[in-house]
Design an enzyme around this catalytic site. Sequence first.
Site, PDB file in Angstrom:
ATOM      1  N   ARG A   1       0.915  -1.233   0.026  1.00  0.00           N
ATOM      2  CA  ARG A   1      -0.094   0.084   0.173  1.00  0.00           C
ATOM      3  C   ARG A   1       0.927   1.261   0.021  1.00  0.00           C
ATOM      4  O   ARG A   1       1.801   1.232   0.476  1.00  0.00           O
ATOM      5  CB  ARG A   1      -0.967  -0.242   1.092  1.00  0.00           C
ATOM      6  CG  ARG A   1      -1.946  -1.184   1.228  1.00  0.00           C
ATOM      7  CD  ARG A   1      -2.824  -0.897   2.473  1.00  0.00           C
ATOM      8  NE  ARG A   1      -3.993   0.272   2.344  1.00  0.00           N
ATOM      9  CZ  ARG A   1      -4.032   1.131   2.908  1.00  0.00           C
ATOM     10  NH1 ARG A   1      -3.405   1.093   4.219  1.00  0.00           N
ATOM     11  NH2 ARG A   1      -5.002   2.144   2.728  1.00  0.00           N
TER      12      ARG A   1
ATOM     13  N   LYS B   1       2.552  -8.573  11.441  1.00  0.00           N
ATOM     14  CA  LYS B   1       1.913  -8.563   9.986  1.00  0.00           C
ATOM     15  C   LYS B   1       2.669 -10.041   9.168  1.00  0.00           C
ATOM     16  O   LYS B   1       3.826 -10.121   9.223  1.00  0.00           O
ATOM     17  CB  LYS B   1       2.442  -7.290   9.110  1.00  0.00           C
ATOM     18  CG  LYS B   1       1.748  -7.287   7.650  1.00  0.00           C
ATOM     19  CD  LYS B   1       1.918  -5.960   7.041  1.00  0.00           C
ATOM     20  CE  LYS B   1       1.507  -6.027   5.572  1.00  0.00           C
ATOM     21  NZ  LYS B   1       1.530  -4.701   4.950  1.00  0.00           N
TER      22      LYS B   1
ATOM     23  N   ARG C   1      -0.656  -0.356  18.782  1.00  0.00           N
ATOM     24  CA  ARG C   1       0.305  -1.034  19.590  1.00  0.00           C
ATOM     25  C   ARG C   1      -0.555  -2.116  20.187  1.00  0.00           C
ATOM     26  O   ARG C   1      -1.473  -1.824  20.775  1.00  0.00           O
ATOM     27  CB  ARG C   1       1.222  -0.336  20.625  1.00  0.00           C
ATOM     28  CG  ARG C   1       2.046   0.738  20.025  1.00  0.00           C
ATOM     29  CD  ARG C   1       2.894   1.413  20.981  1.00  0.00           C
ATOM     30  NE  ARG C   1       3.655   2.215  20.788  1.00  0.00           N
ATOM     31  CZ  ARG C   1       4.948   2.029  20.528  1.00  0.00           C
ATOM     32  NH1 ARG C   1       5.341   0.869  20.364  1.00  0.00           N
ATOM     33  NH2 ARG C   1       5.759   2.988  19.760  1.00  0.00           N
TER      34      ARG C   1
END
Length: 330
Positions: free
Chosen positions: A125, A190, A328
């Site tokens: 992205r 991720k 977070r």
Amino acid sequence: MLLSDTLKQLLNILADGEFHSGTELAKQLAISRSAIWKQLQALADLGVDLIAITGKGYRLQHPLQLLNQQTVISQLAPLTQTLIQQLEIHDVIDSTNRHLLEQARQGASSGTVCVAEHQTAGRGRRGRQWVSPFGHNLYLSILWHYQNGPAAIAGLSLALGVAVVRALKQLGVDEVGLKWPNDIYCQQRKLAGILVEVSGESSGPCHAVIGLGLNFYLSPQQAETIEQAWIDIASVLGENAHQHRNHLLALLLNQLLPVIAEFEAKGLSHFVDEWRSYDCLKGQAASLYIGENRFDGTIIGIDDNGLIQLADPQGQIRTYASGEVSFRPS
């Protein structure tokens, strides 16, 4: 770009991650020791991490499994086989998405799939570079044509996230979640990202190229440029995870293609509840960035249209159609 047959044979020999002497390699490939050295240098130029120890030989820093078209096709479900028109596996390509966007302009059909061992210009992205080591991760793009314009496929990326989670769970990857709008997380880090690029008429025929980048194995050196917490399949499934690379590609295609093909008819409503069950942002304190603007608050979740809901410090809930979320994990 295609690798030479000799280089592929060398990779397949070294793929087990074990040591192989130069003499052994030269004999198996029927080439000289100096030619072996040149081939090993070619692998290093591709970014393949090699270890050389005198008296033991050469091995890969981490074993790998090269993608194989027949192996993948043999594991596709009957429905997937009717939806897929072509499966291209490239050794090296600039970007699987860019390739299919060009293929679409040349009239390629829905169900054209492009996969690569290595991307030289992979994108996430906002144009960020996607770290793409050779032979270790998955870089996958799918082309599909739609009839009613981009508005008719709004929320497609969220539905695709659901499809990716389904495939990962089939592989045995647990603690998988979705981060709005396009990221797949595992253990709060991720694991994969989705990039959907749409071109065509605003209210007529258009096409979408759906790109997926998924971390199968990243060495610490390869991941140095990644600015967020990340994880790979090898960290979850262990040292033999590479053996599942073709299998996971088949699982992904089995889940992604039906969602892509049916989305214009079904819409996001068919996937919203399942997406919410995987939401790893809900209840988290977060910041939403839209251009230069920053909005702080607590993530409430997504609404029925797939828009993110953020409660500001005063408790007022606001809805946003786009932006980038920073949080977070608690």
